[in-house]
Design a protein around this motif. Structure first.
Motif, PDB file in Angstrom:
ATOM      1  N   PHE B   6       0.827  -1.193   0.000  1.00 17.61           N
ATOM      2  CA  PHE B   6       0.000   0.000   0.000  1.00 17.61           C
ATOM      3  C   PHE B   6       0.868   1.253   0.000  1.00 17.61           C
ATOM      4  N   GLU B   7       1.916   1.179   0.827  1.00 20.46           N
ATOM      5  CA  GLU B   7       2.846   2.313   0.885  1.00 20.46           C
ATOM      6  C   GLU B   7       3.457   2.598  -0.481  1.00 20.46           C
ATOM      7  N   GLU B   8       3.869   1.509  -1.112  1.00 19.99           N
ATOM      8  CA  GLU B   8       4.476   1.621  -2.436  1.00 19.99           C
ATOM      9  C   GLU B   8       3.478   2.240  -3.416  1.00 19.99           C
ATOM     10  N   ALA B   9       2.238   1.753  -3.332  1.00 17.21           N
ATOM     11  CA  ALA B   9       1.198   2.274  -4.220  1.00 17.21           C
ATOM     12  C   ALA B   9       1.049   3.764  -4.020  1.00 17.21           C
ATOM     13  N   LEU B  10       1.012   4.161  -2.742  1.00 21.02           N
ATOM     14  CA  LEU B  10       0.844   5.570  -2.427  1.00 21.02           C
ATOM     15  C   LEU B  10       2.003   6.388  -3.006  1.00 21.02           C
ATOM     16  N   ARG B  11       3.195   5.818  -2.894  1.00 23.41           N
ATOM     17  CA  ARG B  11       4.366   6.541  -3.419  1.00 23.41           C
ATOM     18  C   ARG B  11       4.264   6.725  -4.928  1.00 23.41           C
ATOM     19  N   LEU B  13       1.531   6.613  -6.815  1.00 24.20           N
ATOM     20  CA  LEU B  13       0.403   7.476  -7.147  1.00 24.20           C
ATOM     21  C   LEU B  13       0.739   8.934  -6.929  1.00 24.20           C
ATOM     22  N   THR B  14       1.564   9.202  -5.927  1.00 27.38           N
ATOM     23  CA  THR B  14       1.899  10.592  -5.648  1.00 27.38           C
ATOM     24  C   THR B  14       3.251  10.962  -6.253  1.00 27.38           C
ATOM     25  N   SER B  17       7.956   7.761  -6.173  1.00 25.73           N
ATOM     26  CA  SER B  17       8.770   6.550  -6.185  1.00 25.73           C
ATOM     27  C   SER B  17       9.744   6.592  -7.353  1.00 25.73           C
ATOM     28  N   THR B 260      -0.015   2.842 -12.484  1.00 30.30           N
ATOM     29  CA  THR B 260       0.438   2.553 -11.125  1.00 30.30           C
ATOM     30  C   THR B 260       0.264   1.081 -10.782  1.00 30.30           C
TER      31      THR B 260
END
Ligand code: ADP
Ligand code: MG
Lengths: 272, 406, 328
Positions: B6-11, B13-14, B17, B260
């Motif tokens: 989830f953290e990776e996804a958030l990175r 998406l924003t 990353s 993403t």
């Protein structure tokens, strides 16, 4: 085997099931709305048996919609339609339909005779081919509208009036009891107009009932026996002599000049 | 504790990353945005599937460009050259569709089907030639068919993003002209708009979106970028500016989320995922959009039938005719008839009031229809809604007077 | 340089038979797509079957044909239904409705393939896209003489038998329901007033196209099958104004495309002295495209050049005022 697939139980021929005296068409409380706006409002109508009936009204009055609703081609919000005393689905064989002209693909690879023969399909039924007898009946129908010489022509290679005559011949070939025609006189030349009229009179003489949307007020009284004045609701109905009066007509086409409160103008009312 | 995925996804998406994946995601979102805006006008012009012929027709051009590149001894897989080839044969395919449907009796659908499959067939033949020649770098050609974001280099992603933004901007600048073109080309021509040129611009923009989408989404699915976002947006509004905007947003969101997801999870090809995300937006819009969505429409239609049935039953009871079956049950549920009366039912006080209101509405609407057929409110649901809520009070009073039983 | 007989019978003959049957069946049903202005339905269906194929494969766990075909048929039926639902209830133009449904279903299929290959299952999108005409082998015949032996014919490859069965099914259904197909295609409103279920025939046509496309795509792939559905009927459409003639002609043109295309792919390079062969399915699509192009240019009445000649003849007639040739 007929195309009565919707009602496998009904074995009796529809003709036998229609007692003398039931009206060919009986509409009760028919309301049709596209989206949420009614285009037909609470229509009650019983067509007299035999005779030529004109449906008269301004553009957008719902004349085509009325015919389509009678044929089950558009859904209704409420109300019932009966043909010779029974729901339409059981009486398909008794009904002929001539649609407004623009509704088919004129480039389709069929000849005039093929199109007329399609009127016989209801009689032929599943799996059986179009036999010589049916082709002859179709040719005969073409003769009656003066189009026998064009039997082999592709349908798109005929003039507008000739196409209209072919569609009438198809209706004749159907040998129905009750005909619906949507503006058969619209945009045709004088010769076709005479041919169409002759067909109507032949049908009348044979005791058939024809319900015909007609736009030309001048000729209603000459061509038809009865009229149904329609503008969303039934304004008047009856013998032409009784309903084709200036008063009733002006009520159908725009309404009597009634004093209207000024506030109505701000409503976004449409003028027709 | 947050899930690492989830953290990776958030990175991603924003855009945090790593620069590369941020650029790819942004480029794909821009592509979706351009697809939505250009596609809106294709949809309204009823040209949605023409772009399918266009995208399939790019294959032979890509193959020929590859062969030319090899013959010239260029380093393997020179992207600009391949895309130039794609544009060239795509345009030929497009013109063939137009010529077939304009000058022969074939309809546009047949023209599209024939062009897309025959051009694709030619491309397949040329690919088999390339395979036989055993040239280097040909593996990359396959990515044009099903697409691959992973293959996207940073520079390419930036170029895609800029071109896509340019396409969207062009639509914004030509909005007024394209609106006239989409709504009524005949009128536009009479008014002196260069309809042919505008059509060319529109198809040119579609070509641009298709070609820059080839790499990401692949030539089979790129048409989805042009069709799905506007088709989904159609359920939300009847106004063109809003339609274009919503389509752009749905397209951009699909590109963004799709890229993403595909970066995040293994074995999720970006093109397909973007299309699936767009399909999800379409499904949501189709079902739940308030303006033209399915649920809303079904509710409207059902309510309408119910209203009419209820009114009919109520007025029947008021006039002393019996009501049975489902209608009777419904009235009982509504508390309009008394439970203890088995057949026919007797109206409760609430039922009395409702029945009288229904009868009055019907009487007044009928009067209005008889006296002022030309004044039917164009937008209100006359006859369905209570007359007091549609017509002004003095009009209603006038009708009351006139329809009073004498 | 002719290939020897045994090689021809074992490799080329089955592929040719498959191609001819596929083209004939596709052309036959394609007529109704072209006439119904549903040309893109072939496109939609042939893409939309992908998840069904993969699903059938995953469920059965083998490369058996039957589960894949059943899956494909189910997917095609679903696609046909969804397109109608989106078109009618969503009030979208049919092209857009198809575009939405088939791209989403194809994308789902692509994702399923990738996920399956992650799980170590070998299935690849290429064979779905391009077909595998070249891999259809008929090992039984050893020479012309062995063709007299019925056992050799019994050993025809499964793909050929499937295609033959589907072609027979198409012929039977089109024959049985010829007049109903004709009337529901020409004038669905009249058909409904006569009690002929026009809607049912719409789905019937879609399903028949799907069955044909599924049988054919094994051989020629899902995109090239569209060429076979559309190009021969479209060419026939330009050559005649009679439905029966159009249907027969389209089948003949389909067969011609198969023969010419396969011949060019298998033997063309050899004639040029190159030993490799080209993709036969692609070449068949190209051949059908060429046939269509010839019909467009030289069709007697509706071809561009033919029409110009006719107009020229008319113009030359004394006292003629030309109404411009118009397309309705
Ligand atoms: N399919 C439709 N969807 C929405 N509105 C329609 C549709 N068909 C007709 N209407 C509307 O219904 C009204 C009646 O149309 P129609 O029955 O064709 O009139 P007429 O034949 O009397 O000219 C018109 O206002 C028309 O705009
Ligand atoms: Mg009308």
């Amino acid at each position: 085997m007929q195309y009565l697939w919707r009602t496998p139980g009904s074995r009796t021929a529809p003709e036998e099931a229609s007692p003398i005296g039931t009206p060919p068409l009986e509409i009760r409380g028919l309301t049709v709305a596209y989206h949420r706006r009614p285009v037909l409002w609470n229509v009650d109508y019983a067509a007299p048996s035999g005779g030529l009936i004109a449906v008269v009204g301004p553009n957008g009055a719902g004349k085509s919609t009325l015919i389509k609703a009678c044929l089950g081609l558009v859904p209704s919000v409420s109300g019932t339609v009966e043909v010779f005393g029974r729901p339409i689905a059981k009486q398909r064989r008794l009904i002929g339909y001539v649609p407004q002209r623009e509704s088919v693909d004129w480039d389709f690879p069929v000849s005039a005779l093929d199109v007329v023969a399609m009127g016989r399909y209801g009689k032929i039924g599943w799996f059986r081919p179009v036999t010589r007898a049916h082709k002859e009946a179709a040719l005969h129908a073409l003769e009656r509208v003066g189009m026998a010489d064009f039997a082999r022509r592709q349908i798109g290679q005929l003039s507008g009036g000739q196409q209209q005559r072919v569609f009438l011949a198809r209706a004749l070939a159907q040998e129905a009891q009750l005909y619906f025609m949507d503006e058969p006189f619209a945009g045709v030349d004088a010769a076709t107009e005479r041919a169409v009229l002759q067909v109507l009179r032949d049908l009348d003489a044979a005791g058939r009932t024809v319900i015909c949307v007609h736009h030309d007020l001048q000729t209603v009284s000459d061509y038809f026996d009865h009229a149904l004045l329609l503008n969303t609701r039934v304004v008047a109905q009856g013998p032409v002599a009784r309903v084709m009066t200036p008063d009733l007509l002006s009520r159908t086409y725009g309404g009597r000049p009634m004093p209207a409160p000024a506030a109505l103008g701000a409503l976004g009312a449409e003028a027709s | 504790m947050i899930d690492p995925l989830f953290e990776e996804a958030l990175r991603i998406l924003t855009f945090q990353s790593g620069f590369n994946s941020a650029v790819v995601v942004a480029g794909t979102a821009a592509l979706g945005l351009a697809g939505g805006t250009v596609g809106t006008f294709l949809l309204l012009r009823r040209r949605a599937l023409v772009s399918d012929a266009l995208s399939h027709a790019t294959l032979p051009g890509i193959a020929v460009a590859f062969l030319v590149g090899a013959a010239l001894g260029l380093p393997e897989r020179s992207l600009p050259l391949l895309l130039a080839g794609a544009v060239a044969s795509g345009v030929v395919g497009l013109l063939t569709v137009q010529a077939l449907s304009r000058f022969t009796r074939l309809t546009e659908d047949s023209a599209i089907g024939a062009v897309l499959s025959v051009f694709f067939g030619l491309g397949v033949v040329l690919l088999s030639v390339i395979q036989n020649l055993e040239l280097g770098g040909q593996a990359g050609l396959k990515t044009f068919i099903l697409g691959q974001t992973a293959a996207m280099a940073q520079g390419e992603a930036i170029a895609i993003g800029l071109l896509a933004a340019g396409a969207a901007l062009a639509v914004a600048l030509l909005f007024k002209e394209l609106r006239v073109l989409a709504f009524d080309p005949g009128f536009a021509a009479v008014q002196g708009w260069p309809v042919g040129a505008l059509d060319l611009v529109l198809m040119g923009l579609a070509t641009l979106v298709t070609v820059i989408g080839l790499q990401t989404v692949g030539l089979i699915l790129v048409v989805a970028l042009l069709i799905i976002p506007p088709a989904a947006a159609r359920f939300w509004t009847d106004r063109l500016p809003a339609l274009t905007l919503i389509a752009a947003v749905i397209g951009a969101l699909s590109g963004w989320l799709g890229a993403t997801l595909s970066a995040l999870l293994p074995k999720l090809p970006a093109g397909a995922v973007i299309v699936l995300v767009a399909g999800g937006f379409f499904l949501l819009s189709f079902l739940f959009a308030p303006a033209r969505g399915l649920v809303a429409a079904a509710l409207r239609q059902g309510r309408l039938r119910l209203t009419f049935a209820e009114r009919r039953a109520l007025t029947d009871l008021l006039d002393g005719r019996p009501v049975q079956g489902a209608a009777a049950l419904w009235l009982r549920l509504r508390g309009y008839v008394r439970d203890d009366v088995r057949k026919g039912g007797a109206l409760t006080p609430a039922g009395q009031a409702a029945a009288r209101a229904a009868a009055r509405d019907r009487r007044l609407w009928e009067r209005f229809l008889a006296d002022y057929p030309a004044l039917l409110p164009a937008h209100a649901n006359w006859g369905v809604d209570p007359i007091d809520s549609v017509l002004p009070g003095d009009m209603v009073r006038l009708l009351e007077e006139r329809s009073a039983p004498s | 340089m002719m290939p020897d007989v045994q090689e021809f019978l074992q490799i080329d003959a089955p592929a040719l038979l498959a191609a001819v049957l596929a083209c004939a069946a596709c052309a036959l049903v394609g007529n109704f797509l072209v006439l119904r202005r549903q040309g893109m339905m072939g496109d939609a269906v042939s893409h939309a079957i992908l998840p069904g194929i993969v699903g059938g494969f995953l469920v059965a766990g083998t490369r058996e044909t039957l589960p894949m075909m059943l899956g494909a048929l189910a997917a095609a039926a679903l696609a046909g239904l969804l397109i109608e639902v989106v078109r009618r209830l969503g009030r979208l133009e049919s092209g857009a409705a198809m575009g939405v449904v088939f791209t989403v279903m194809f994308a789902a299929g692509v994702v399923m393939i990738e996920q399956a290959s992650a799980a170590g299952v070998d299935l690849d999108a290429d064979c779905v896209l391009y077909g595998q005409l070249e891999t259809i082998l008929w090992l039984a015949p050893k020479g012309w003489a062995s063709l007299a032996n019925p056992a050799v014919w019994a050993a025809l490859p499964r793909e050929v038998l499937t295609l033959a069965a589907v072609f027979a099914l198409c012929v039977a259904l089109v024959g049985l329901f010829y007049k109903e197909l004709k009337i529901t295609t020409f004038d669905p409103a009249l058909a409904s007033t006569l009690g002929i279920p026009a809607g049912l025939f719409h789905y019937g046509v879609v399903l028949l196209v799907a069955a044909t496309a599924i049988a054919a795509f094994e051989a020629v792939g899902s995109i090239l099958v569209i060429a076979m559905l559309i190009a021969p009927p479209a060419a026939a459409r330009l050559l005649t104004d009679r439905l029966a003639a159009q249907i027969l002609l389209s089948v003949a043109l389909g067969v011609l495309a198969a023969l010419v295309g396969y011949g060019a792919a298998a033997f063309g390079p050899m004639l040029l002295g190159v030993s490799h062969s080209l993709n036969a399915a692609g070449m068949i699509a190209v051949a059908s495209g060429l046939i269509l192009a010839l019909a467009v240019l030289f069709g007697p009445r509706h071809g561009l050049l033919g029409r110009r000649r006719a107009v020229g003849r008319l113009r030359a007639a004394p006292g003629f005022v030309a109404p411009e040739a118009q397309k309705p």
